[in-house]
Design a protein around this motif. Structure first.
Motif, mmCIF file in Angstrom:
data_model
loop_
_atom_site.group_PDB
_atom_site.id
_atom_site.type_symbol
_atom_site.label_atom_id
_atom_site.label_comp_id
_atom_site.label_asym_id
_atom_site.label_seq_id
_atom_site.Cartn_x
_atom_site.Cartn_y
_atom_site.Cartn_z
ATOM 1 N N LEU A 1 0.868 -1.374 0.098
ATOM 2 C CA LEU A 1 0.213 0.075 0.026
ATOM 3 C C LEU A 1 1.017 1.194 0.055
ATOM 4 O O LEU A 1 0.551 2.286 -0.840
ATOM 5 C CB LEU A 1 -0.971 0.208 1.167
ATOM 6 N N LEU A 2 2.011 1.465 0.901
ATOM 7 C CA LEU A 2 2.688 2.482 0.996
ATOM 8 C C LEU A 2 3.369 2.719 -0.258
ATOM 9 O O LEU A 2 3.659 3.781 -0.966
ATOM 10 C CB LEU A 2 3.787 2.390 2.151
ATOM 11 N N MET A 3 3.857 1.399 -0.843
ATOM 12 C CA MET A 3 4.696 1.610 -2.122
ATOM 13 C C MET A 3 3.940 2.138 -3.429
ATOM 14 O O MET A 3 4.287 3.087 -4.218
ATOM 15 C CB MET A 3 5.240 0.315 -2.725
ATOM 16 N N SER A 4 2.660 1.639 -3.314
ATOM 17 C CA SER A 4 1.696 2.236 -4.389
ATOM 18 C C SER A 4 1.352 3.945 -4.183
ATOM 19 O O SER A 4 1.512 4.445 -5.156
ATOM 20 C CB SER A 4 0.407 1.605 -4.483
ATOM 21 N N LEU A 5 1.046 4.116 -2.950
ATOM 22 C CA LEU A 5 0.864 5.572 -2.797
ATOM 23 C C LEU A 5 1.916 6.473 -2.918
ATOM 24 O O LEU A 5 1.689 7.475 -3.463
ATOM 25 C CB LEU A 5 0.056 5.649 -1.379
ATOM 26 N N VAL A 6 3.081 6.043 -2.608
ATOM 27 C CA VAL A 6 4.216 6.946 -2.975
ATOM 28 C C VAL A 6 4.524 6.945 -4.467
ATOM 29 O O VAL A 6 4.590 8.212 -4.926
ATOM 30 C CB VAL A 6 5.476 6.190 -2.431
ATOM 31 N N ASN A 7 4.402 6.079 -5.188
ATOM 32 C CA ASN A 7 4.414 6.021 -6.678
ATOM 33 C C ASN A 7 3.338 6.994 -7.319
ATOM 34 O O ASN A 7 3.506 7.640 -8.450
ATOM 35 C CB ASN A 7 4.578 4.715 -7.204
ATOM 36 N N GLN A 8 2.055 6.760 -6.565
ATOM 37 C CA GLN A 8 0.927 7.944 -7.186
ATOM 38 C C GLN A 8 0.879 9.082 -6.866
ATOM 39 O O GLN A 8 0.245 9.945 -7.596
ATOM 40 C CB GLN A 8 -0.443 6.958 -6.655
ATOM 41 N N CYS A 9 1.700 9.496 -5.857
ATOM 42 C CA CYS A 9 1.929 10.909 -5.326
ATOM 43 C C CYS A 9 3.134 11.492 -5.946
ATOM 44 O O CYS A 9 3.202 12.879 -6.399
ATOM 45 C CB CYS A 9 1.788 11.064 -3.899
ATOM 46 N N LYS A 10 4.257 10.857 -6.018
ATOM 47 C CA LYS A 10 5.640 11.237 -5.930
ATOM 48 C C LYS A 10 5.867 12.222 -7.337
ATOM 49 O O LYS A 10 6.367 13.480 -7.060
ATOM 50 C CB LYS A 10 6.814 10.443 -5.729
ATOM 51 N N PRO A 11 5.496 11.723 -8.228
ATOM 52 C CA PRO A 11 5.411 12.557 -9.625
ATOM 53 C C PRO A 11 4.961 13.826 -9.593
ATOM 54 O O PRO A 11 5.065 14.883 -10.448
ATOM 55 C CB PRO A 11 5.105 11.746 -10.688
ATOM 56 N N TYR A 12 3.819 14.095 -8.855
ATOM 57 C CA TYR A 12 2.824 15.174 -8.926
ATOM 58 C C TYR A 12 2.671 15.967 -7.607
ATOM 59 O O TYR A 12 2.269 17.093 -7.663
ATOM 60 C CB TYR A 12 1.479 14.781 -9.011
ATOM 61 N N GLU A 13 3.875 15.803 -6.657
ATOM 62 C CA GLU A 13 3.481 16.230 -5.259
ATOM 63 C C GLU A 13 4.487 17.904 -5.554
ATOM 64 O O GLU A 13 5.195 17.994 -6.168
ATOM 65 C CB GLU A 13 4.396 15.573 -4.285
ATOM 66 N N LEU A 14 3.671 18.838 -4.789
ATOM 67 C CA LEU A 14 4.173 20.184 -4.938
ATOM 68 C C LEU A 14 5.197 20.418 -3.922
ATOM 69 O O LEU A 14 6.301 21.205 -4.280
ATOM 70 C CB LEU A 14 2.865 21.162 -4.354
ATOM 71 N N ASN A 15 5.518 19.647 -2.853
ATOM 72 C CA ASN A 15 6.474 19.750 -1.904
ATOM 73 C C ASN A 15 7.455 18.623 -2.027
ATOM 74 O O ASN A 15 7.196 17.271 -1.690
ATOM 75 C CB ASN A 15 6.171 19.899 -0.448
ATOM 76 N N LYS A 16 8.612 18.401 -2.807
ATOM 77 C CA LYS A 16 9.385 17.365 -3.148
ATOM 78 C C LYS A 16 9.710 16.617 -1.996
ATOM 79 O O LYS A 16 10.296 17.201 -0.858
ATOM 80 C CB LYS A 16 10.373 17.705 -4.027
ATOM 81 N N GLY A 17 9.509 15.302 -2.093
ATOM 82 C CA GLY A 17 10.063 14.408 -0.772
ATOM 83 C C GLY A 17 8.926 13.972 0.107
ATOM 84 O O GLY A 17 9.387 13.380 1.135
#
Length: 433
Positions: A156-172
């Motif tokens: 679940l955590l891996m999937s959510l990170v991958n679905q958010c990371k490319p679009y996040e406004l605050n990197k990391g």
């Protein structure tokens, strides 16, 4: 299996550090916490860099499977780092008992240890099949039950990170949130004597709600699936940080979860009984395990849909049906038919761009991965697959350039879709009142 090997004894359990190779950091940290609860001092190795492969090449033949070379190099690098007393460490390898590297790593590792002067270091086989016996190490149903939730949390955590990371406004921010949850879940698993499934499902909801709060700008980006040999598919060490590279190149990585591989191994045991009439009693037990696992995944899917717009996992029974007409379920060496199924699953869910990661010379992956690209493309013409070899002689620049070419094709396809829709709309008949 070797007749003579250094066993991990009950006395060793008291003061030995068990070093673990790093394939999936969040998953493995949760799994190791389960074993720490039972009195094992386990540590996840996080070392990276070209020196790991160089260390492996020093003690292993360069034609050896690349994941084996990296794991052995990581172990020897840790032993020789000065951080541990070599007489107080043990090593652990995860084995499925298949005819591939999953059975042969231990022999290679023991030979490397002997050559390096550490033949006294015990190597533990982490195997549900009980490939080897160690008096100080054992797996049972309660331990495996807890580990399952570590895998589901990790997926679940891996999937959510991958679905958010490319679009996040605050990197990391996405990875920081996942790391925070990994620590919290590990602490909870350490303190809880009896697992509460309602609490686990509530944790799923809390995790999803937390990730929904991450500020994002969801501009269209190509989605790229990652499949292949299990180590190079998941391990940043094995695939040269492929997920981060895809994010830097403006893409979203989509990776099937580890629970699918667990279901695959269970399914194969059931299939052996059906195809060959062997181990029928065991097959009934595996059948119960299969239903149990699928129920847990279905709960996670339902909760994901209820709480968010994030893409949930694909039900494994559906994934298994996708290979019909392409490859037989009896093809189960290494990742076997699952590798083909994951490519079809990605395409079926709209992820047409796929990186197939494979160790150079890995026969099962060349057959079930690269060898299946043509029939998959014939079945789904829009699919865009690139097979990338990973080994000590492959340069990262060459690997990345080939992926960049695949991404260029992906962006071109994205640009053409709006034009196709406009053209189709222009040719549609207009209703006259």
């Amino acid at each position: 299996m070797e007749n003579n090997y250094v066993q991990f004894t009950k006395e060793m359990k008291k003061d030995y550090v068990i070093l673990t190779p790093n394939m999936l950091p969040m998953h493995f940290e949760l799994i190791l916490q389960v074993m720490r609860n039972y009195g094992y001092n386990m540590e996840l190795l996080r070392s990276e860099g070209p020196h790991i492969a160089e260390k492996g090449l020093k003690y292993v033949h360069n034609d050896t499977c690349y994941p084996a070379l990296l794991v052995i190099g990581q172990f020897l690098d840790a032993i020789e780092s000065g951080r541990y007393d070599p007489h107080k460490v043990a090593l652990i390898l995860f084995q499925t008992g298949g005819g591939c590297r999953a059975s042969n790593y231990i022999s290679l590792l023991r030979k490397a240890l002997q050559k390096a002067g550490y033949g006294y270091v015990p190597v533990i086989s982490f195997s549900v099949a009980g490939i080897e016996k160690h008096p100080g190490w054992n797996l049972n149903v309660p331990k495996l039950h807890r580990m399952l939730y570590g895998v589901l949390y990790g997926d679940l955590l891996m999937s959510l990170v991958n679905q958010c990371k490319p679009y996040e406004l605050n990197k990391g921010e996405s990875q920081a949130l996942a790391d925070k949850w990994t620590v919290e879940l590990a602490n909870e698993m350490a303190k809880t004597k009896v697992l509460s499934y309602p609490k686990i499902k509530e944790n799923y909801r809390l995790i999803l709600r937390d990730f929904k709060q991450i500020p994002v700008n969801r501009v269209p980006k190509p989605k790229v699936g990652i499949v292949g040999e299990i180590f190079v598919k998941y391990s940043p060490l094995g695939n040269n940080n492929l997920e981060d590279f895809l994010v830097r190149e403006g893409a979203e990585a989509v990776i099937p979860g580890l629970v699918d591989f667990i279901l695959y191994t269970v399914y194969n045991n059931m299939e052996d009984a059906r195809l060959y009439g062997v181990r029928k009693l065991q097959a009934k037990i595996y059948g119960l395990a299969y239903k149990f696992l699928n129920k847990k995944v279905r709960d996670l899917i339902d909760i994901t849909k209820e709480e968010s717009d994030f893409t949930p996992p694909t039900p494994f029974p559906h994934t298994a049906t996708l290979v019909e007409g392409c490859i037989h379920h009896g093809t189960k060496m290494g990742e076997g038919w699952l590798l083909t199924a994951e490519m079809l699953e990605l395409a079926d869910s709209g992820v047409n761009n796929i990186v197939c990661t494979q160790p150079f010379g890995c026969l099962p992956n060349h057959i079930c991965g690269k060898g299946m690209m043509k029939p998959i493309k014939e079945k789904i013409p829009a699919v865009n697959i690139v097979a990338i070899d990973y080994d000590p002689g492959a340069t990262q620049v060459n690997q990345e350039n080939r992926i960049k070419l695949m991404l260029a094709n992906a962006r071109e396809a994205m640009e053409q879709k709006p034009l196709e829709k406009e053209t189709q709309a222009a040719h549609e008949p207009v209703a006259v009142p």
